[in-house]
Design an enzyme around this catalytic site. Structure first.
Site, PDB file in Angstrom:
ATOM      1  N   HIS A 274       6.971 -77.314 130.015  1.00 27.29           N
ATOM      2  CA  HIS A 274       7.400 -76.514 131.168  1.00 27.29           C
ATOM      3  C   HIS A 274       8.778 -76.960 131.600  1.00 27.29           C
ATOM      4  CE1 HIS A 274       7.325 -74.481 135.033  1.00 27.29           C
ATOM      5  NE2 HIS A 274       6.361 -73.738 134.514  1.00 27.29           N
ATOM      6  N   ASP A 328      -0.881 -71.617 130.959  1.00 20.49           N
ATOM      7  CA  ASP A 328      -1.371 -70.702 129.927  1.00 20.49           C
ATOM      8  C   ASP A 328      -2.324 -71.356 128.945  1.00 20.49           C
ATOM      9  OD1 ASP A 328      -0.007 -68.390 130.766  1.00 20.49           O
ATOM     10  OD2 ASP A 328       1.861 -69.214 129.992  1.00 20.49           O
TER      11      ASP A 328
HETATM   12  N1  CMC Z   1       5.891 -77.605 121.799  1.00 22.48           N
HETATM   13  C1  CMC Z   1       6.713 -78.425 121.104  1.00 22.48           C
HETATM   14  N2  CMC Z   1       7.883 -78.868 121.580  1.00 22.48           N
HETATM   15  C2  CMC Z   1       8.222 -78.463 122.804  1.00 22.48           C
HETATM   16  C3  CMC Z   1       7.420 -77.627 123.590  1.00 22.48           C
HETATM   17  C4  CMC Z   1       6.202 -77.205 123.022  1.00 22.48           C
HETATM   18  N3  CMC Z   1       5.398 -76.396 123.711  1.00 22.48           N
HETATM   19  N4  CMC Z   1       8.022 -77.393 124.770  1.00 22.48           N
HETATM   20  C5  CMC Z   1       9.184 -78.058 124.724  1.00 22.48           C
HETATM   21  N5  CMC Z   1       9.302 -78.692 123.546  1.00 22.48           N
HETATM   22  C6  CMC Z   1      10.426 -79.506 123.077  1.00 22.48           C
HETATM   23  C7  CMC Z   1      11.490 -78.613 122.438  1.00 22.48           C
HETATM   24  O1  CMC Z   1      11.267 -78.394 121.082  1.00 22.48           O
HETATM   25  C8  CMC Z   1      12.746 -79.373 122.740  1.00 22.48           C
HETATM   26  O2  CMC Z   1      12.834 -80.432 121.810  1.00 22.48           O
HETATM   27  P1  CMC Z   1      14.265 -80.981 121.305  1.00 22.48           P
HETATM   28  O3  CMC Z   1      14.918 -81.531 122.543  1.00 22.48           O
HETATM   29  O4  CMC Z   1      13.907 -81.996 120.288  1.00 22.48           O
HETATM   30  O5  CMC Z   1      14.997 -79.789 120.753  1.00 22.48           O
HETATM   31  C9  CMC Z   1      12.462 -79.993 124.104  1.00 22.48           C
HETATM   32  O6  CMC Z   1      11.045 -80.119 124.212  1.00 22.48           O
HETATM   33  C10 CMC Z   1      12.968 -79.119 125.249  1.00 22.48           C
HETATM   34  O7  CMC Z   1      12.425 -77.807 125.069  1.00 22.48           O
HETATM   35  P2  CMC Z   1      13.052 -76.498 125.681  1.00 22.48           P
HETATM   36  O8  CMC Z   1      12.311 -75.330 125.159  1.00 22.48           O
HETATM   37  O9  CMC Z   1      14.529 -76.509 125.543  1.00 22.48           O
HETATM   38  O10 CMC Z   1      12.787 -76.800 127.217  1.00 22.48           O
HETATM   39  P3  CMC Z   1      12.575 -75.812 128.378  1.00 22.48           P
HETATM   40  O11 CMC Z   1      12.721 -76.548 129.630  1.00 22.48           O
HETATM   41  O12 CMC Z   1      13.401 -74.589 128.187  1.00 22.48           O
HETATM   42  O13 CMC Z   1      11.016 -75.497 128.074  1.00 22.48           O
HETATM   43  C11 CMC Z   1       9.361 -73.858 127.854  1.00 22.48           C
HETATM   44  C12 CMC Z   1      10.177 -74.740 128.800  1.00 22.48           C
HETATM   45  C13 CMC Z   1       8.165 -73.317 128.654  1.00 22.48           C
HETATM   46  C14 CMC Z   1      10.246 -72.690 127.398  1.00 22.48           C
HETATM   47  C15 CMC Z   1       8.871 -74.652 126.621  1.00 22.48           C
HETATM   48  O14 CMC Z   1       8.140 -75.778 127.012  1.00 22.48           O
HETATM   49  C16 CMC Z   1       8.051 -73.773 125.682  1.00 22.48           C
HETATM   50  O15 CMC Z   1       8.611 -72.995 124.905  1.00 22.48           O
HETATM   51  N6  CMC Z   1       6.682 -73.896 125.738  1.00 22.48           N
HETATM   52  C17 CMC Z   1       5.830 -73.062 124.909  1.00 22.48           C
HETATM   53  C18 CMC Z   1       5.690 -71.677 125.515  1.00 22.48           C
HETATM   54  C19 CMC Z   1       4.809 -71.687 126.751  1.00 22.48           C
HETATM   55  O16 CMC Z   1       3.740 -72.257 126.755  1.00 22.48           O
HETATM   56  N7  CMC Z   1       5.268 -70.990 127.785  1.00 22.48           N
HETATM   57  C20 CMC Z   1       4.542 -70.881 129.057  1.00 22.48           C
HETATM   58  C21 CMC Z   1       5.286 -71.552 130.171  1.00 22.48           C
HETATM   59  S1  CMC Z   1       4.269 -71.825 131.624  1.00 22.48           S
HETATM   60  C22 CMC Z   1       3.890 -70.252 132.164  1.00 22.48           C
HETATM   61  C23 CMC Z   1       5.006 -69.609 132.852  1.00 22.48           C
HETATM   62  O17 CMC Z   1       5.394 -70.051 133.931  1.00 22.48           O
HETATM   63  O18 CMC Z   1       5.478 -68.605 132.340  1.00 22.48           O
END
Ligand code: CMC
Length: 391
Positions: A274, A328
């Site tokens: 998140h 989720d």
């Molecule tokens: N699985 C594996 N690695 C992850 C995940 C994950 N679910 N989430 C973050 N990371 C890693 C990512 O690969 C990255 O690694 P690196 O720094 O080595 O490149 C690092 O953590 C930062 O990730 P990011 O995607 O740049 O970070 P963010 O702050 O934009 O992430 C997120 C938020 C929700 C987009 C992400 O955690 C994600 O894609 N999660 C999976 C999708 C998901 O479950 N979404 C629902 C969010 S909660 C419901 C809502 O409010 O909508």
């Protein structure tokens, strides 16, 4: 062929601001609607912790709280429910439009498409008038569960079920979806899930809602934009993907190998991580309790066992990086047990979040300033125009 000049510094003497990708952590508004402490795993609506609301409140009462910034008295809550259910009945021409939607389309696309149509059959909202804004909010919220359920039935060749104003929003949704009165456990569990999803500070869809609202447009248009934003798999669309992921794992005994393969190919585990929470999402904790309650009452499923195993395995690797289950992770398992089709999970998220979106639409309307951020230009300056025959 003349080439455009390389990017030049902007012809301004102002220093270039730093770009924060995804506007992470940048405040986009002042808001008194909800609060998150991502380190401690705290979420509160109008100062009330989510765990307390999940245990004691209902979706209707929570919506009242979000919109009015105070808990209602019994008389106020009763009056609010009457106001809301008065808008359950949808005009025939709206339902005719819904029947004409492509049956193979995703229910989120259908929901988004129905918002401008709802606008077309509703009285014009006077944005300057709080009474008119309230009436429009009720119309939008009341229509959501009925439209979602009606599309689900129509695409399966079933008759639309007339809403029952005696039922709660959660109960009425299940009634309109299945044509059977839900039992107390089903209604309570869905109601609780709606409370947990109702609001979540400046997430992508709420931000989209406020941006649209800031052009001084009505709630139908703002909510339509928010529904489209919620659809993506990085936001509300993740709940659908989590279920597909658990099915693909094929059993708790495969979770370790599946997880290692994901990590090796740097693929994301859906339902985890998140932008704000660096500990387990408090909504995931509450949903896990609901799942436990539901599975104890109705028998467990293989997917639930797989989810528990995956959570345990992921914690060992992801925990130190602040990647934990989000809202989720458990919601889809609960909805599936309630007999809800997978592609209706995100529409349920939209139904719940409509309460929050509308709270933000109302807050934005009270003290509006058009959103018009800047950018850091990376293109060329003074490009030479070449006639088409010479290119
Ligand atoms: N699985 C594996 N690695 C992850 C995940 C994950 N679910 N989430 C973050 N990371 C890693 C990512 O690969 C990255 O690694 P690196 O720094 O080595 O490149 C690092 O953590 C930062 O990730 P990011 O995607 O740049 O970070 P963010 O702050 O934009 O992430 C997120 C938020 C929700 C987009 C992400 O955690 C994600 O894609 N999660 C999976 C999708 C998901 O479950 N979404 C629902 C969010 S909660 C419901 C809502 O409010 O909508």
């Amino acid at each position: 062929m003349p080439s455009p000049k390389a990017p030049q510094p902007p012809p301004s003497t102002l220093s270039t601001p730093e770009l924060i990708p995804g506007l992470a952590g940048i405040p986009a508004a002042e808001s008194s609607i909800s609060f998150i402490d991502g380190q401690e795993g705290i979420l509160a609506y109008r100062g009330h912790r989510i765990e307390v609301l999940a245990e004691h409140s209902t979706f209707e009462e929570t919506t009242y709280l979000l919109w009015n910034a105070c808990l209602p008295t019994q008389a106020e809550l009763d009056a609010f429910k009457i106001e809301l259910t008065a808008h359950y009945h949808l005009p025939d021409e709206l339902l005719a439009a819904l029947r004409a939607l492509p049956a193979g389309g995703h229910p989120m696309a259908a929901l988004q498409a129905m918002m401008p149509m709802l606008r077309m059959v509703s009285p014009v909202c006077n944005l300057k008038d709080p009474v008119s804004r309230h009436e429009t909010s009720l119309r939008v919220l009341a229509a959501m569960p009925i439209l979602i359920a009606a599309f689900e039935r129509v695409r399966r060749g079933k008759e639309i079920i007339a809403p029952d104003p005696e039922l709660s929003v959660a109960g009425n949704f299940l009634w309109c979806l299945n044509g059977e009165k839900p039992d107390a456990i089903e209604e309570r569990i869905l109601d609780c899930a709606l409370v947990l999803h109702a609001e979540h500070t400046m997430n992508a869809s709420t931000f989209a809602c406020r941006v649209v609202a800031s052009t001084e447009t009505d709630a139908y248009t703002a909510v339509s934009g928010a529904v489209g934003t919620l659809f993506g798999p990085l936001h509300g669309g993740a709940n659908e993907r989590v279920l597909e992921q658990l099915e693909a794992i094929g059993g708790a005994e495969n979770a370790q190998a599946w997880f290692q393969a994901q990590v090796a190919k740097k693929a994301k585990v859906m339902g985890m991580g998140h932008r704000v929470y660096k500990t387990k999402d408090p909504r995931a904790r509450a949903l896990q309790l609901l799942a436990k309650e539901l599975f104890e009452a109705r028998g467990t499923t293989e997917l639930y066992a797989t989810a528990l195993e995956l959570e345990k395995i992921a914690a060992e690797v992801f925990g130190a990086r602040g990647i934990w289950p989000n809202v989720d992770f458990f919601s889809g398992i609960v909805y599936q047990k309630l007999g809800i089709p997978t592609d209706v999970f995100t529409p349920i998220f939209a139904l719940a979040r409509t309460a929050g979106w509308l709270a933000h639409w109302r807050e934005q309307m009270r003290d509006n300033k058009l959103f018009r951020p800047g950018q850091i230009y990376t293109g060329v300056h003074d490009a030479t125009w070449v006639p088409i025959e010479d290119r």
